[in-house]
Scaffold this active site. Structure first.
Site, PDB file in Angstrom:
ATOM      1  N   ALA A  84       0.841  -1.206   0.000  1.00  0.00           N
ATOM      2  CA  ALA A  84       0.000   0.000   0.000  1.00  0.00           C
ATOM      3  C   ALA A  84       0.872   1.250   0.000  1.00  0.00           C
ATOM      4  N   THR A 131      11.493   0.353  -3.410  1.00  0.00           N
ATOM      5  CA  THR A 131      11.801   0.684  -4.800  1.00  0.00           C
ATOM      6  C   THR A 131      13.263   1.093  -4.969  1.00  0.00           C
ATOM      7  N   ASP A 132      13.762   0.920  -6.189  1.00  0.00           N
ATOM      8  CA  ASP A 132      15.146   1.346  -6.465  1.00  0.00           C
ATOM      9  C   ASP A 132      15.294   2.863  -6.379  1.00  0.00           C
ATOM     10  N   GLU A 133      14.165   3.594  -6.440  1.00  0.00           N
ATOM     11  CA  GLU A 133      14.248   5.062  -6.448  1.00  0.00           C
ATOM     12  C   GLU A 133      14.826   5.618  -5.148  1.00  0.00           C
ATOM     13  N   TYR A 156       8.128  11.303  -3.373  1.00  0.00           N
ATOM     14  CA  TYR A 156       7.749   9.875  -3.392  1.00  0.00           C
ATOM     15  C   TYR A 156       8.903   9.015  -2.874  1.00  0.00           C
ATOM     16  N   SER A 157      10.085   9.159  -3.494  1.00  0.00           N
ATOM     17  CA  SER A 157      11.180   8.261  -3.104  1.00  0.00           C
ATOM     18  C   SER A 157      11.651   8.557  -1.684  1.00  0.00           C
ATOM     19  N   SER A 159       9.687   9.403   0.745  1.00  0.00           N
ATOM     20  CA  SER A 159       8.742   8.747   1.660  1.00  0.00           C
ATOM     21  C   SER A 159       8.979   7.236   1.681  1.00  0.00           C
ATOM     22  N   LYS A 160       9.347   6.665   0.544  1.00  0.00           N
ATOM     23  CA  LYS A 160       9.648   5.222   0.524  1.00  0.00           C
ATOM     24  C   LYS A 160      10.921   4.953   1.340  1.00  0.00           C
ATOM     25  N   LYS A 195       1.112   5.871 -15.538  1.00  0.00           N
ATOM     26  CA  LYS A 195       2.533   5.503 -15.610  1.00  0.00           C
ATOM     27  C   LYS A 195       2.980   5.377 -17.072  1.00  0.00           C
ATOM     28  N   ARG A 220      15.317   3.739 -17.408  1.00  0.00           N
ATOM     29  CA  ARG A 220      14.703   2.939 -16.356  1.00  0.00           C
ATOM     30  C   ARG A 220      15.033   1.476 -16.641  1.00  0.00           C
ATOM     31  N   PRO A 280      10.396  17.996 -12.677  1.00  0.00           N
ATOM     32  CA  PRO A 280      11.391  18.589 -11.766  1.00  0.00           C
ATOM     33  C   PRO A 280      12.136  17.488 -11.002  1.00  0.00           C
TER      34      PRO A 280
HETATM   35  P1  NAD Z   1      -0.422   1.332  -7.220  1.00  0.00           P
HETATM   36  O1  NAD Z   1      -0.496   2.808  -7.078  1.00  0.00           O
HETATM   37  O2  NAD Z   1      -0.883   0.689  -8.475  1.00  0.00           O
HETATM   38  O3  NAD Z   1      -1.245   0.641  -6.029  1.00  0.00           O
HETATM   39  C1  NAD Z   1      -1.203   1.103  -4.717  1.00  0.00           C
HETATM   40  C2  NAD Z   1      -2.387   0.490  -3.968  1.00  0.00           C
HETATM   41  O4  NAD Z   1      -2.320   0.918  -2.603  1.00  0.00           O
HETATM   42  C3  NAD Z   1      -3.749   0.925  -4.508  1.00  0.00           C
HETATM   43  O5  NAD Z   1      -4.603  -0.188  -4.638  1.00  0.00           O
HETATM   44  C4  NAD Z   1      -4.266   1.888  -3.445  1.00  0.00           C
HETATM   45  O6  NAD Z   1      -5.689   1.895  -3.332  1.00  0.00           O
HETATM   46  C5  NAD Z   1      -3.626   1.317  -2.192  1.00  0.00           C
HETATM   47  N1  NAD Z   1      -3.477   2.320  -1.122  1.00  0.00           N
HETATM   48  C6  NAD Z   1      -3.028   3.590  -1.226  1.00  0.00           C
HETATM   49  N2  NAD Z   1      -3.054   4.196  -0.017  1.00  0.00           N
HETATM   50  C7  NAD Z   1      -3.515   3.275   0.868  1.00  0.00           C
HETATM   51  C8  NAD Z   1      -3.742   3.280   2.275  1.00  0.00           C
HETATM   52  N3  NAD Z   1      -3.506   4.377   3.017  1.00  0.00           N
HETATM   53  N4  NAD Z   1      -4.212   2.160   2.855  1.00  0.00           N
HETATM   54  C9  NAD Z   1      -4.462   1.052   2.121  1.00  0.00           C
HETATM   55  N5  NAD Z   1      -4.281   0.985   0.797  1.00  0.00           N
HETATM   56  C10 NAD Z   1      -3.801   2.073   0.172  1.00  0.00           C
HETATM   57  O7  NAD Z   1       1.085   0.968  -6.898  1.00  0.00           O
HETATM   58  P2  NAD Z   1       1.985  -0.214  -7.484  1.00  0.00           P
HETATM   59  O8  NAD Z   1       2.668   0.247  -8.689  1.00  0.00           O
HETATM   60  O9  NAD Z   1       1.211  -1.476  -7.478  1.00  0.00           O
HETATM   61  O10 NAD Z   1       3.097  -0.285  -6.320  1.00  0.00           O
HETATM   62  C11 NAD Z   1       2.912  -1.106  -5.180  1.00  0.00           C
HETATM   63  C12 NAD Z   1       4.112  -0.963  -4.263  1.00  0.00           C
HETATM   64  O11 NAD Z   1       5.293  -1.333  -4.944  1.00  0.00           O
HETATM   65  C13 NAD Z   1       4.325   0.477  -3.767  1.00  0.00           C
HETATM   66  O12 NAD Z   1       4.710   0.417  -2.429  1.00  0.00           O
HETATM   67  C14 NAD Z   1       5.457   0.993  -4.639  1.00  0.00           C
HETATM   68  O13 NAD Z   1       6.208   1.951  -3.962  1.00  0.00           O
HETATM   69  C15 NAD Z   1       6.253  -0.288  -4.879  1.00  0.00           C
HETATM   70  N6  NAD Z   1       7.017  -0.338  -6.141  1.00  0.00           N
HETATM   71  C16 NAD Z   1       6.410  -0.042  -7.330  1.00  0.00           C
HETATM   72  C17 NAD Z   1       7.125  -0.149  -8.518  1.00  0.00           C
HETATM   73  C18 NAD Z   1       6.501   0.152  -9.863  1.00  0.00           C
HETATM   74  O14 NAD Z   1       7.194   0.180 -10.880  1.00  0.00           O
HETATM   75  N7  NAD Z   1       5.193   0.339  -9.964  1.00  0.00           N
HETATM   76  C19 NAD Z   1       8.467  -0.541  -8.486  1.00  0.00           C
HETATM   77  C20 NAD Z   1       9.059  -0.821  -7.243  1.00  0.00           C
HETATM   78  C21 NAD Z   1       8.312  -0.732  -6.087  1.00  0.00           C
HETATM   79  O1  TDX Z   2       4.058  11.130 -19.337  1.00  0.00           O
HETATM   80  C1  TDX Z   2       5.171  10.686 -18.995  1.00  0.00           C
HETATM   81  N1  TDX Z   2       6.258  10.982 -19.777  1.00  0.00           N
HETATM   82  C2  TDX Z   2       7.524  10.567 -19.472  1.00  0.00           C
HETATM   83  O2  TDX Z   2       8.469  10.852 -20.211  1.00  0.00           O
HETATM   84  C3  TDX Z   2       5.369   9.881 -17.812  1.00  0.00           C
HETATM   85  C4  TDX Z   2       4.218   9.528 -16.920  1.00  0.00           C
HETATM   86  C5  TDX Z   2       6.655   9.466 -17.529  1.00  0.00           C
HETATM   87  N2  TDX Z   2       7.704   9.812 -18.312  1.00  0.00           N
HETATM   88  C6  TDX Z   2       9.073   9.349 -17.945  1.00  0.00           C
HETATM   89  C7  TDX Z   2       9.497   9.683 -16.527  1.00  0.00           C
HETATM   90  C8  TDX Z   2      10.401   8.531 -16.163  1.00  0.00           C
HETATM   91  O3  TDX Z   2      11.718   8.797 -16.631  1.00  0.00           O
HETATM   92  O4  TDX Z   2       9.064   7.920 -18.001  1.00  0.00           O
HETATM   93  C9  TDX Z   2       9.848   7.342 -16.953  1.00  0.00           C
HETATM   94  C10 TDX Z   2       8.963   6.420 -16.121  1.00  0.00           C
HETATM   95  O5  TDX Z   2       8.021   7.249 -15.444  1.00  0.00           O
HETATM   96  P1  TDX Z   2       6.909   6.658 -14.440  1.00  0.00           P
HETATM   97  O6  TDX Z   2       6.124   5.631 -15.170  1.00  0.00           O
HETATM   98  O7  TDX Z   2       6.214   7.816 -13.831  1.00  0.00           O
HETATM   99  O8  TDX Z   2       7.809   5.865 -13.400  1.00  0.00           O
HETATM  100  P2  TDX Z   2       9.023   6.303 -12.453  1.00  0.00           P
HETATM  101  O9  TDX Z   2       9.005   7.741 -12.148  1.00  0.00           O
HETATM  102  O10 TDX Z   2      10.279   5.733 -13.037  1.00  0.00           O
HETATM  103  O11 TDX Z   2       8.630   5.486 -11.117  1.00  0.00           O
HETATM  104  C11 TDX Z   2       8.165   4.115 -11.208  1.00  0.00           C
HETATM  105  O12 TDX Z   2       9.171   3.204 -10.909  1.00  0.00           O
HETATM  106  C12 TDX Z   2       9.549   3.046  -9.569  1.00  0.00           C
HETATM  107  C13 TDX Z   2       6.939   3.879 -10.343  1.00  0.00           C
HETATM  108  O13 TDX Z   2       5.940   4.835 -10.636  1.00  0.00           O
HETATM  109  C14 TDX Z   2       7.293   3.889  -8.882  1.00  0.00           C
HETATM  110  O14 TDX Z   2       6.162   3.568  -8.088  1.00  0.00           O
HETATM  111  C15 TDX Z   2       8.380   2.875  -8.641  1.00  0.00           C
HETATM  112  O15 TDX Z   2       8.825   2.926  -7.320  1.00  0.00           O
END
Ligand code: NAD
Ligand code: TDX
Length: 342
Positions: A84, A131-133, A156-157, A159-160, A195, A220, A280
């Site tokens: 979450a 996350t790697d971020e 975001y990063s 807070s993680k 995303k 990425r 930014p």
């Molecule tokens: P997502 O945004 O698709 O899903 C997040 C989920 O958390 C949603 O279902 C949302 O309703 C729920 N949520 C948000 N706030 C909440 C709260 N206060 N209580 C309970 N539920 C809550 O995110 P995701 O891409 O599936 O990422 C999941 C986890 O993996 C995150 O912790 C993210 O940091 C981590 N992560 C994501 C990526 C990526 O590329 N997407 C990569 C590495 C790590």
């Molecule tokens: O409209 C866009 N145009 C664009 O050029 C968007 C949404 C993104 N981008 C670029 C920004 C990043 O360099 O694409 C790359 C990927 O962007 P995102 O999909 O927003 O991902 P990123 O910022 O890399 O973060 C993701 O990976 C690590 C996830 O959202 C995080 O939850 C995870 O921790």
């Protein structure tokens, strides 16, 4: 032996839903509880196929809700996997506060309950999905290892990283059996269309501009969501408490390469590409060294990027109903604000 009970938080999101599905398949004897607040990013449409599984229970709620989390722990839990979170970097730039509340205070609420209910447990596990971020940004060479210092650059990063540090502290101070994973960018079915990959696929399908930030050459490291979840299952069951594990796909790609690949797969023109104002604090490059996962567990991703991305593009083509169902009025407003005048 009674069935194991696992609390999966954020299980209605992109990665959490994949993990819920995999857990029900891999461990049919487990009781799975999915606690999700159903923010804009959480959607029960994503879980239609398993919602009637007798081993599965959904609870709508916030990980920061002390009474609710206490009640869930009081019912007996063996494992907690915390997905979450607020997960979108752009949203953390326009509104950081909720990121601190959910990602740090929410995680701490889970850790506190675990501390209360698992005082001397040898077998319980709390897994913080990170996350790697948190490592910040790389130059043209090198990879993040588990020893790389944390240098988060976005709210975001940051807070993680805050949650990772608390998780670490609960191990060292209280002996809580915690695990932390740090994964690279995931892609695959059911990713919210804000995303990069789903946004570009959907804009291409709608013959709308594809907004590329900056020069499009940020890098990425992409991993298929099912490979991430497979790795998490291994860490949860075999990882050593207190340890951190990097998970990655060795698939470093420039954003523009991915955008062009999507256009070419969908047979759309590159004239749809629009270079827009940069994000930014935009991290230039991420690359994960997942050597520890490989050495300790023999883990390797199953998907090649080429196979995974083609399947993912086709999934979005065939699942436009899902895309339309998650794009609520709120998302349309967000899109307009995020990209207008950029
Ligand atoms: P997502 O945004 O698709 O899903 C997040 C989920 O958390 C949603 O279902 C949302 O309703 C729920 N949520 C948000 N706030 C909440 C709260 N206060 N209580 C309970 N539920 C809550 O995110 P995701 O891409 O599936 O990422 C999941 C986890 O993996 C995150 O912790 C993210 O940091 C981590 N992560 C994501 C990526 C990526 O590329 N997407 C990569 C590495 C790590
Ligand atoms: O409209 C866009 N145009 C664009 O050029 C968007 C949404 C993104 N981008 C670029 C920004 C990043 O360099 O694409 C790359 C990927 O962007 P995102 O999909 O927003 O991902 P990123 O910022 O890399 O973060 C993701 O990976 C690590 C996830 O959202 C995080 O939850 C995870 O921790």
């Amino acid at each position: 032996m009674p069935a194991k009970k696992i609390l999966i938080t954020g299980g209605a999101g992109f990665i959490g839903s994949c993990f819920v599905r995999q857990t029900l398949t891999k461990h049919p004897d487990y009781q799975v509880i999915n606690l999700d607040a159903l923010t804009y990013a959480g959607n029960l449409e994503t879980l239609r196929d398993i919602e009637n599984n007798p081993s599965y229970r959904f609870i709508k709620g916030d990980i920061g809700d002390k009474d609710l989390v206490d009640k869930l722990f009081a019912g007996g839990l063996d494992y907690v996997v915390n997905f979450a979170a607020e997960s979108h970097v752009d949203r953390s730039i326009s509104g950081p506060e909720i990121f601190t509340r959910t990602n740090i205070l929410g995680a701490q609420n889970l850790l506190e309950a675990a501390r209360k209910y698992w005082p001397r447990s040898q077998t319980a596990r709390y897994l913080q999905v990170s996350t790697d971020e948190v490592y910040g940004s790389l130059g043209p060479s090198g990879c993040f290892t588990e020893e790389t210092p944390l240098q988060p650059n976005s709210p975001y990063s940051a807070s993680k990283a805050g949650a990772d540090l608390l998780t670490r502290a609960y191990f060292h101070t209280f002996g809580l059996p915690v695990l932390t994973t740090r994964c690279s960018n995931n892609y695959g079915p059911y990713q919210f269309p804000e995303k990069l990959i789903p946004l570009m696929i959907n804009n291409a399908l709608a013959v709308q501009e594809l907004p590329v930030y900056g020069d499009g050459r940020n890098i990425r490291d992409w991993l298929h969501v099912s490979d991430h979840c497979g790795a998490l299952d291994i860490v949860l069951h075999q990882g050593a408490p207190g340890e951190t594990y990097n998970i990655g796909g060795h698939n470093e790609k420039e954003n523009i390469y991915i955008v062009r690949l999507i256009l070419s797969e969908l047979k759309k023109s590159e004239t749809l590409i629009k270079y827009v104002k940069d994000r930014p604090g935009h991290d230039r490059r991420y690359a994960i060294d997942s050597g520890k996962m490989e050495k300790v567990f023999g883990w390797k991703p199953r998907y090649t990027f080429e196979q995974g991305i083609r399947e993912t593009i086709q999934w979005y083509v065939s699942n436009q109903d899902w895309v339309n169902s998650v794009k609520s009025g709120d998302y349309l407003k967000y899109y307009k604000k995020q990209y207008a005048g950029r």
